[in-house]
Design a protein around this motif. Structure first.
Motif, PDB file in Angstrom:
ATOM      1  N   UNK A 169       0.835  -1.201   0.000  1.00  0.00           N
ATOM      2  CA  UNK A 169       0.000   0.000   0.000  1.00  0.00           C
ATOM      3  C   UNK A 169       0.867   1.248   0.000  1.00  0.00           C
TER       4      UNK A 169
ATOM      5  N   UNK B 102      -5.778 -11.136  -6.936  1.00  0.00           N
ATOM      6  CA  UNK B 102      -6.328  -9.802  -7.168  1.00  0.00           C
ATOM      7  C   UNK B 102      -5.456  -8.985  -8.120  1.00  0.00           C
TER       8      UNK B 102
ATOM      9  N   UNK C 147      -0.426  -1.148  -8.458  1.00  0.00           N
ATOM     10  CA  UNK C 147      -1.639  -1.609  -7.785  1.00  0.00           C
ATOM     11  C   UNK C 147      -1.499  -1.542  -6.275  1.00  0.00           C
ATOM     12  N   UNK C 148      -2.605  -1.670  -5.625  1.00  0.00           N
ATOM     13  CA  UNK C 148      -2.696  -1.754  -4.170  1.00  0.00           C
ATOM     14  C   UNK C 148      -2.399  -0.456  -3.449  1.00  0.00           C
ATOM     15  N   UNK C 149      -2.089   0.625  -4.164  1.00  0.00           N
ATOM     16  CA  UNK C 149      -2.000   1.913  -3.488  1.00  0.00           C
ATOM     17  C   UNK C 149      -3.358   2.152  -2.866  1.00  0.00           C
ATOM     18  N   UNK C 150      -4.370   1.910  -3.653  1.00  0.00           N
ATOM     19  CA  UNK C 150      -5.721   1.913  -3.117  1.00  0.00           C
ATOM     20  C   UNK C 150      -6.554   0.919  -3.904  1.00  0.00           C
ATOM     21  N   UNK C 151      -6.885  -0.150  -3.249  1.00  0.00           N
ATOM     22  CA  UNK C 151      -7.628  -1.222  -3.894  1.00  0.00           C
ATOM     23  C   UNK C 151      -9.054  -0.798  -4.211  1.00  0.00           C
ATOM     24  N   UNK C 152      -9.511   0.231  -3.527  1.00  0.00           N
ATOM     25  CA  UNK C 152     -10.923   0.543  -3.650  1.00  0.00           C
ATOM     26  C   UNK C 152     -11.247   1.705  -4.575  1.00  0.00           C
ATOM     27  N   UNK C 153     -10.276   2.604  -4.765  1.00  0.00           N
ATOM     28  CA  UNK C 153     -10.610   3.767  -5.572  1.00  0.00           C
ATOM     29  C   UNK C 153     -10.299   3.490  -7.017  1.00  0.00           C
ATOM     30  N   UNK C 154     -11.206   3.914  -7.862  1.00  0.00           N
ATOM     31  CA  UNK C 154     -10.913   3.735  -9.272  1.00  0.00           C
ATOM     32  C   UNK C 154     -10.081   4.915  -9.734  1.00  0.00           C
ATOM     33  N   UNK C 155      -8.772   4.727  -9.691  1.00  0.00           N
ATOM     34  CA  UNK C 155      -7.782   5.718 -10.107  1.00  0.00           C
ATOM     35  C   UNK C 155      -8.095   7.133  -9.632  1.00  0.00           C
TER      36      UNK C 155
END
Ligand code: SF4
Ligand code: SF4
Ligand code: SF4
Lengths: 324, 146
Positions: free
Chosen positions: B60, B99, B138-146
Motif C-alpha cells: 500500500x 487480485x 496496484x494496491x495503493x488503493x484497492x478501492x478507488x478507481x484511479x
C-alpha cells in the motif's frame, strides 16, 4: 412452518426452552427478520419461508449468556457455522436446543429485482410447504412469475448439502438445490491477466461503503475487539483507524476468517452494494483444499484449522507462481 | 524541452528473521558480497512475526516487491514459527496473485546465518525480477478507481 410453530409452542410450554430464536414477518413480503419469541402469542408472528436466509447461529453468542435454553432454528448450512462457534468456544452448546429446519433454497430479493420485477406487493410460492417451482409475484405493475431457482441466493446454487451437522431434532423437508460448481467463478478469475484481475476487484470493491455489514453478520467474525474497531471514537465503530484499514479491509477480513469461514454466504447476502465477498473466502478455501487437503470449517468439532497447523512437507510459497 | 521520464528505482522490502536471515545479511556484508541498495531490510524476531498485514501495508505504501526470509524449515529458533509462516505466506501470496499483484512480486526464501552468498544471490535475483516487472501501480488503493 406450522409444524415448527407447534413444536416451538410445546417446548416453550413444557419449559424445555425459555425462548425461541427464529424469524418474524417484516413490513414487506420479502424481509422477515431474526427475532426472539418468548410466548405462544408472540409466535403468531413467526415465519419460515424462502426469504429466511439469515443465519441465526451468531445470535447464539448472546443467547448463550441468557437465562435458560434457547430453541434456535438452523438451516443445514447454518449448522456448520454453529459447530464452528462451539469449536471456538463462542457459544454454549448446553444453552441451545437446535431445531434443524429443512431448506429448499433461499431467495435473494436482489436477484428478483434484477429481473426487472419491481413494486412487489406479495409473493406466492416462497413458502417451504409449497411444491411449486415458480414464484408468482404480484406487483403494482401486474402479476409476474419467476422460476424459484432463478431467484435463489448464490450460496444455494452451490449448497453444501441438506444434512444438519448438529441438531436436537429435525423439522421439515429439504430439497436439493445445488446446480453449479462452487469454485467455478474463482477459477474464471484465476485465468484472467493481472490487469484484468485487478480492475475486476477494484471495480467491485470500489462500491464498498464500509458499512461493516459483512463483518457484523459473519459468524466467524466474532472477535470481542475487532481490528476494524476504531479506538479513537467509541461511538462509531465504522471510523477507520487509518487509511490502510480502509483500503485493505476486504483482504484483511478474508484472511482473518481463512480456515474458519464455513462458506455460509452471509457476507455476500447482506452486502448492500452487492459485492461478491464470497469470491475472497472461496479463493482461500480452494487453496487450502488444494494445498493442505480438503477442509470444511464447521463440519466437525475437533479437527485443527489449517492455519493453526502445518506439516513438514507443506508446499513452498513459490508454488503460487508455478501453478500459473 | 520534454520532461525526462524518471528512471525506475524499485522499492523492495525484505523482512528478515533475526536469527538466520538477518545474520546471513550480516555475513554477506562482512564477506564483501553485494546486493542492490533498493532492498530495505526490516528485522523481525521470527518469520512468523510477519503479520500478513505487514506485507499488505508495504504494498500500500508503494513497495514494488516484498520478500520474506527466515530460517530453513526445521531450523527455526522457536522450533515451528516458520512452518506457520510458510502456510500463511503461501495463502497470502496466492490471494495477492488472485487480485492482480503478480506472484513475482512476492517471495519467501530460507536463508541461514551461514548463507551470506545465498542472501546476496537471492536479493540480486529478486531485484532483477522486480526490474523486469516494473513499477507496481496496484494496491495503493484497492478501492478507488484511479
Ligand atoms: S466470511 Fe462470509 S461466508 Fe465466511 S463465515 Fe463469514 S459470513 Fe459466512
Ligand atoms: S475482521 Fe478480523 S478482527 Fe474483526 S471480527 Fe472479523 S476476524 Fe475478528
Ligand atoms: S457489506 Fe459490502 S458495502 Fe458493507 S462493508 Fe462489507 S463489502 Fe462494504
Amino acid at each position: 412452518m406450522q409444524e415448527l410453530i407447534n413444536r416451538a409452542k410445546e417446548l416453550l410450554a413444557d419449559g424445555t426452552v425459555a425462548r425461541v430464536l427464529g424469524w418474524k414477518a417484516g413490513d414487506l413480503p420479502y424481509n422477515p427478520e431474526p427475532a426472539y419469541f418468548e410466548t405462544a402469542e408472540a409466535l403468531e408472528d413467526f415465519v419460515y419461508n424462502g426469504f429466511c436466509g439469515a443465519n441465526l447461529s451468531k445470535y447464539m453468542i448472546e443467547a448463550s449468556k441468557m437465562e435458560g435454553k434457547t430453541m434456535v432454528c438452523l438451516k443445514p448450512c447454518d449448522t456448520y457455522s454453529f459447530m464452528q462457534l462451539i469449536k471456538e468456544h463462542r457459544v454454549d452448546r448446553e444453552k441451545a436446543y437446535i431445531a434443524g429446519v429443512g431448506c429448499k433454497g433461499k431467495l435473494d430479493i436482489e436477484k428478483i429485482r434484477a429481473r426487472g420485477i419491481r413494486g412487489i406487493e406479495s409473493i406466492e410460492g416462497a413458502e417451504l410447504t409449497d411444491d411449486a417451482e415458480t414464484l408468482k409475484i404480484q406487483t403494482i405493475y401486474g402479476e409476474k412469475s419467476l422460476a424459484y431457482a432463478d431467484g435463489m441466493l448464490e450460496r444455494c446454487h452451490v449448497c453444501k448439502g441438506k444434512e444438519h451437522v448438529i441438531f436436537d431434532e429435525q423439522i421439515g423437508e429439504s430439497k436439493e438445490t445445488k446446480d453449479a460448481e462452487r469454485f467455478g467463478e474463482v477459477e474464471r478469475i484465476e485465468s484472467l491477466s493481472p490487469e484484468e484481475k485487478f480492475s475486476y476487484f477494484q471495480s467491485e470493491l470500489g462500491k464498498c461503503i464500509r458499512c461493516n455489514a459483512c463483518r457484523n453478520v459473519c459468524p466467524a467474525c466474532s472477535c470481542r475487539k475487532c481490528v476494524f474497531d476504531s479506538n479513537k471514537f467509541d461511538s462509531s465503530q465504522k471510523a477507520n483507524v487509518d487509511s490502510f484499514e480502509e483500503k485493505m479491509f476486504h483482504i484483511i477480513r478474508a484472511f482473518h476468517v481463512a480456515g474458519r469461514c464455513t462458506d455460509c454466504g452471509e457476507c455476500s447476502r447482506v452486502c448492500p452494494q452487492g459485492i461478491p465477498l464470497h469470491l475472497f473466502n472461496r479463493k482461500f478455501i480452494k487453496d487450502i483444499d488444494e494445498l493442505y487437503g480438503e477442509y470444511q470449517a464447521g463440519a466437525d468439532i475437533d479437527s485443527k484449522a489449517p492455519l493453526t497447523d502445518y506439516t513438514f512437507e507443506d508446499a513452498e510459497p513459490s508454488i503460487v507462481g508455478k501453478r500459473g | 524541452m520534454p520532461l525526462e521520464k524518471k528512471e525506475f528505482k524499485p522499492k523492495i522490502v525484505a523482512f528478515c528473521c533475526n536469527w538466520c536471515s538477518y545474520a546471513g545479511a550480516d555475513l554477506a556484508g562482512s564477506s564483501r558480497l553485494t546486493y542492490p541498495a533498493d532492498v530495505k531490510i526490516i528485522r523481525v524476531p521470527c518469520s512468523c512475526r510477519v503479520n500478513p498485514m505487514f506485507i499488505l501495508r508495504a504494498f500500500e505504501k508503494g513497495a514494488d516487491g516484498v520478500i520474506m526470509c527466515g530460517c530453513h524449515p526445521g531450523d527455526c529458533h522457536y522450533s515451528t514459527g516458520n512452518y506457520y509462516a510458510r502456510r500463511r505466506m503461501t495463502l497470502l501470496f496466492s490471494m495477492l496473485d488472485y487480485i492482480g499483484v503478480e506472484s513475482g512480486r512476492t517471495r519467501v526464501e530460507w536463508v541461514s546465518a551461514a548463507e551470506g552468498v545465498k542472501f546476496s544471490e537471492t536479493m540480486n535475483s529478486f531485484v532483477e525480477k522486480i526490474y523486469s516487472l516494473g513499477e507496481n501501480v496496484r494496491l495503493g488503493d484497492l478501492r478507488c478507481k484511479n
